[in-house]
Design a protein around this motif. Structure first.
Motif, PDB file in Angstrom:
ATOM      1  N   ASN A 299       0.812  -1.232   0.000  1.00 35.03           N
ATOM      2  CA  ASN A 299       0.000   0.000   0.000  1.00 35.03           C
ATOM      3  C   ASN A 299       0.841   1.275   0.000  1.00 35.03           C
ATOM      4  OD1 ASN A 299      -2.190  -1.759   0.180  1.00 35.03           O
ATOM      5  ND2 ASN A 299      -2.277  -1.620   2.411  1.00 35.03           N
ATOM      6  N   PRO A 300       1.749   1.426  -0.965  1.00 36.49           N
ATOM      7  CA  PRO A 300       2.604   2.617  -0.976  1.00 36.49           C
ATOM      8  C   PRO A 300       1.885   3.840  -1.512  1.00 36.49           C
ATOM      9  CG  PRO A 300       3.044   1.282  -2.891  1.00 36.49           C
ATOM     10  CD  PRO A 300       2.038   0.516  -2.073  1.00 36.49           C
ATOM     11  N   SER A 301       2.431   5.016  -1.165  1.00 40.56           N
ATOM     12  CA  SER A 301       1.993   6.287  -1.742  1.00 40.56           C
ATOM     13  C   SER A 301       3.171   6.898  -2.488  1.00 40.56           C
ATOM     14  CB  SER A 301       1.523   7.253  -0.648  1.00 40.56           C
ATOM     15  OG  SER A 301       0.352   6.779  -0.020  1.00 40.56           O
ATOM     16  N   ILE A 302       2.925   7.393  -3.710  1.00 46.62           N
ATOM     17  CA  ILE A 302       3.974   8.053  -4.463  1.00 46.62           C
ATOM     18  C   ILE A 302       3.435   9.368  -5.011  1.00 46.62           C
ATOM     19  CG2 ILE A 302       5.146   5.921  -5.095  1.00 46.62           C
ATOM     20  CD1 ILE A 302       3.903   6.174  -7.889  1.00 46.62           C
ATOM     21  N   ALA A 303       4.343  10.272  -5.272  1.00 43.79           N
ATOM     22  CA  ALA A 303       3.951  11.566  -5.824  1.00 43.79           C
ATOM     23  C   ALA A 303       3.693  11.434  -7.324  1.00 43.79           C
ATOM     24  CB  ALA A 303       5.041  12.587  -5.566  1.00 43.79           C
ATOM     25  N   LEU A 304       2.808  12.239  -7.821  1.00 44.75           N
ATOM     26  CA  LEU A 304       2.505  12.263  -9.243  1.00 44.75           C
ATOM     27  C   LEU A 304       3.772  12.581 -10.032  1.00 44.75           C
ATOM     28  CD1 LEU A 304       0.338  12.174 -11.467  1.00 44.75           C
ATOM     29  CD2 LEU A 304      -0.009  14.634 -11.105  1.00 44.75           C
TER      30      LEU A 304
ATOM     31  N   VAL B 123      -1.559   7.633  -5.538  1.00 37.98           N
ATOM     32  CA  VAL B 123      -0.783   8.704  -6.177  1.00 37.98           C
ATOM     33  C   VAL B 123      -1.247  10.034  -5.590  1.00 37.98           C
ATOM     34  CG1 VAL B 123      -0.146   9.825  -8.338  1.00 37.98           C
ATOM     35  CG2 VAL B 123      -0.585   7.346  -8.289  1.00 37.98           C
ATOM     36  N   THR B 124      -0.309  10.780  -5.029  1.00 34.58           N
ATOM     37  CA  THR B 124      -0.636  12.033  -4.346  1.00 34.58           C
ATOM     38  C   THR B 124      -0.101  13.238  -5.118  1.00 34.58           C
ATOM     39  OG1 THR B 124       1.398  12.272  -3.043  1.00 34.58           O
ATOM     40  CG2 THR B 124      -0.284  10.755  -2.195  1.00 34.58           C
ATOM     41  N   PRO B 125      -0.617  14.434  -4.827  1.00 37.97           N
ATOM     42  CA  PRO B 125      -0.110  15.650  -5.476  1.00 37.97           C
ATOM     43  C   PRO B 125       1.088  16.250  -4.743  1.00 37.97           C
ATOM     44  CG  PRO B 125      -2.023  16.198  -4.163  1.00 37.97           C
ATOM     45  CD  PRO B 125      -1.829  14.697  -4.028  1.00 37.97           C
ATOM     46  N   ALA B 126       1.706  15.497  -3.848  1.00 37.71           N
ATOM     47  CA  ALA B 126       2.815  16.015  -3.045  1.00 37.71           C
ATOM     48  C   ALA B 126       3.967  16.495  -3.926  1.00 37.71           C
ATOM     49  CB  ALA B 126       3.303  14.934  -2.088  1.00 37.71           C
TER      50      ALA B 126
ATOM     51  N   GLY C 291      13.901  10.612  -1.880  1.00 39.95           N
ATOM     52  CA  GLY C 291      13.237  11.909  -1.850  1.00 39.95           C
ATOM     53  C   GLY C 291      12.218  11.976  -0.736  1.00 39.95           C
ATOM     54  N   THR C 292      12.177  13.090  -0.018  1.00 40.71           N
ATOM     55  CA  THR C 292      11.157  13.338   0.998  1.00 40.71           C
ATOM     56  C   THR C 292      10.204  14.395   0.447  1.00 40.71           C
ATOM     57  OG1 THR C 292      12.677  12.817   2.796  1.00 40.71           O
ATOM     58  CG2 THR C 292      10.707  14.073   3.369  1.00 40.71           C
ATOM     59  N   PHE C 293       8.883  14.085   0.509  1.00 36.95           N
ATOM     60  CA  PHE C 293       7.874  14.927  -0.119  1.00 36.95           C
ATOM     61  C   PHE C 293       7.090  15.732   0.920  1.00 36.95           C
ATOM     62  CE2 PHE C 293       9.079  11.877  -3.239  1.00 36.95           C
ATOM     63  CZ  PHE C 293       8.965  12.531  -4.452  1.00 36.95           C
TER      64      PHE C 293
ATOM     65  N   GLN D 152      10.340   8.436  -1.202  1.00 35.91           N
ATOM     66  CA  GLN D 152      10.327   7.696  -2.455  1.00 35.91           C
ATOM     67  C   GLN D 152      11.766   7.448  -2.910  1.00 35.91           C
ATOM     68  OE1 GLN D 152       7.660   6.643  -4.175  1.00 35.91           O
ATOM     69  NE2 GLN D 152       8.688   5.963  -6.049  1.00 35.91           N
ATOM     70  N   ASN D 153      12.029   6.236  -3.399  1.00 36.46           N
ATOM     71  CA  ASN D 153      13.341   5.922  -3.958  1.00 36.46           C
ATOM     72  C   ASN D 153      13.474   6.614  -5.316  1.00 36.46           C
ATOM     73  OD1 ASN D 153      15.655   4.814  -5.048  1.00 36.46           O
ATOM     74  ND2 ASN D 153      15.225   2.753  -4.323  1.00 36.46           N
ATOM     75  N   LEU D 154      14.387   7.574  -5.403  1.00 35.26           N
ATOM     76  CA  LEU D 154      14.565   8.359  -6.630  1.00 35.26           C
ATOM     77  C   LEU D 154      15.861   8.010  -7.363  1.00 35.26           C
ATOM     78  CD1 LEU D 154      13.459  11.920  -5.412  1.00 35.26           C
ATOM     79  CD2 LEU D 154      12.064  10.096  -6.397  1.00 35.26           C
TER      80      LEU D 154
END
Length: 302
Positions: free
Chosen positions: A53-58, A129-132, A158-160, A166-168
């Motif tokens: 259940n991950p969250s990632i930025a758009l 998917v978030t707008p962060a 990356g820290t949002f 997120q692994n960038l």
């Protein structure tokens, strides 16, 4: 002189019990033993999908891994064997292409169910998917040492703005302030891999190409030499028809360690029992062939 320690295997009933193996010295090979306990192909009972259940930025991707759980309680990475799907392809798509299996790409904000299917068995997780927006980048390991002639894999996190990370590593642009000391790769499949060139220190930077946000760390290249190699896992047992990933860790005279899995030469003493790969991308992956025991050796080619 390169040395190899021998392993003694004692068979009782249908299971091979393995005595411990030591590591070689002076930069030579070390060995580990893999035993297979069954002649039948194991029965798949369930599939686990991670990340959970991950969250990632758009605008970013997420790598998923499918793990098969079998009737004999063994586990196997089946990421490249399952069929991946997304319930909301307008939110995120997910790849079944060779080399990118299980990589989801965010398209719009929202949530979608990611499913891995194999032999009518499925595993699922939810991707949000978030707008962060990106706020900072950190590089690990921090201020690390590597021996001259070796490489080190660095990762960018990356820290949002919504406090998620997120692994960038595959998305940032990597650079080295002193390429005469160490270079660092931006090539697909080896992003963030630093290669030592000469003894000294260099600043490694990871920059987000969209926002310009960056993170830095120091990489020190030392004159240490290889003292021994350890192989993990130690003396594992696998069911016939499965594979086992081995890792070779070099231990240096300055007590630092280095993952040498992709740089050692792998061999199996009984290829009729199990083979082991030296191919790029699958180095150290043992494939079972028949019931029995074999000694797996990792040798420093230099």
């Amino acid at each position: 002189m390169k040395t190899k320690w021998n392993c003694i295997c004692t068979c009782l009933s249908m299971i091979l019990f393995l005595a411990g193996c030591g590591g070689g010295g002076g930069g030579g090979g070390t060995s580990s033993t893999v035993a297979q306990e069954s002649t039948t192909t194991p029965t798949l009972t369930s599939i686990e999908v991670t990340q959970t259940n991950p969250s990632i930025a758009l605008g970013y991707d997420q790598k998923f891994i499918a793990t098969g759980i079998y009737l004999d309680n063994t586990k196997q990475d089946i990421t490249t064997s399952v069929y991946w799907s997304s319930s909301q392809s307008d939110i995120a798509t997910i790849s079944n292409a060779a080399g990118t299996n299980g990589i989801a790409t965010a398209r719009n904000t929202g949530s979608t169910i990611i499913t891995a299917t194999f032999e009518n068995i499925t595993g699922t997780t939810t991707l949000t998917v978030t707008p962060a927006v990106l706020e900072s980048i950190s590089i690990i390991p921090t201020n690390s040492n590597i021996a001259l002639g070796t490489t080190k894999q660095l990762a960018a996190t990356g820290t949002f703005s919504d406090t998620t990370t997120q692994n960038l590593t595959a998305f940032v642009t990597w650079s080295s302030s002193a390429t005469g000391t160490a270079t660092i790769s931006n090539a697909s499949g080896s992003n963030g891999l630093a290669t030592s060139v000469a003894v000294g220190a260099t600043s490694i930077t990871a920059t987000d190409p969209t926002s310009g946000i960056y993170g830095t760390t120091v990489l020190n290249v030392t004159a240490a030499t290889l003292a021994s190699i350890d192989i993990t896992p130690t003396n594992p047992s696998i069911a016939n028809g499965l594979t086992e990933q081995f890792t070779a860790t070099g231990i240096y005279t300055d007590r630092t360690t280095q993952d040498l899995t992709a740089f050692v030469t792998w061999s199996s003493s009984a290829t009729g029992t199990a083979t082991i790969s030296n191919a790029s991308g699958s180095n150290g992956l043992a494939t079972s062939v028949a019931v029995g025991a074999t000694t797996i050796t990792a040798t420093d080619p230099t």
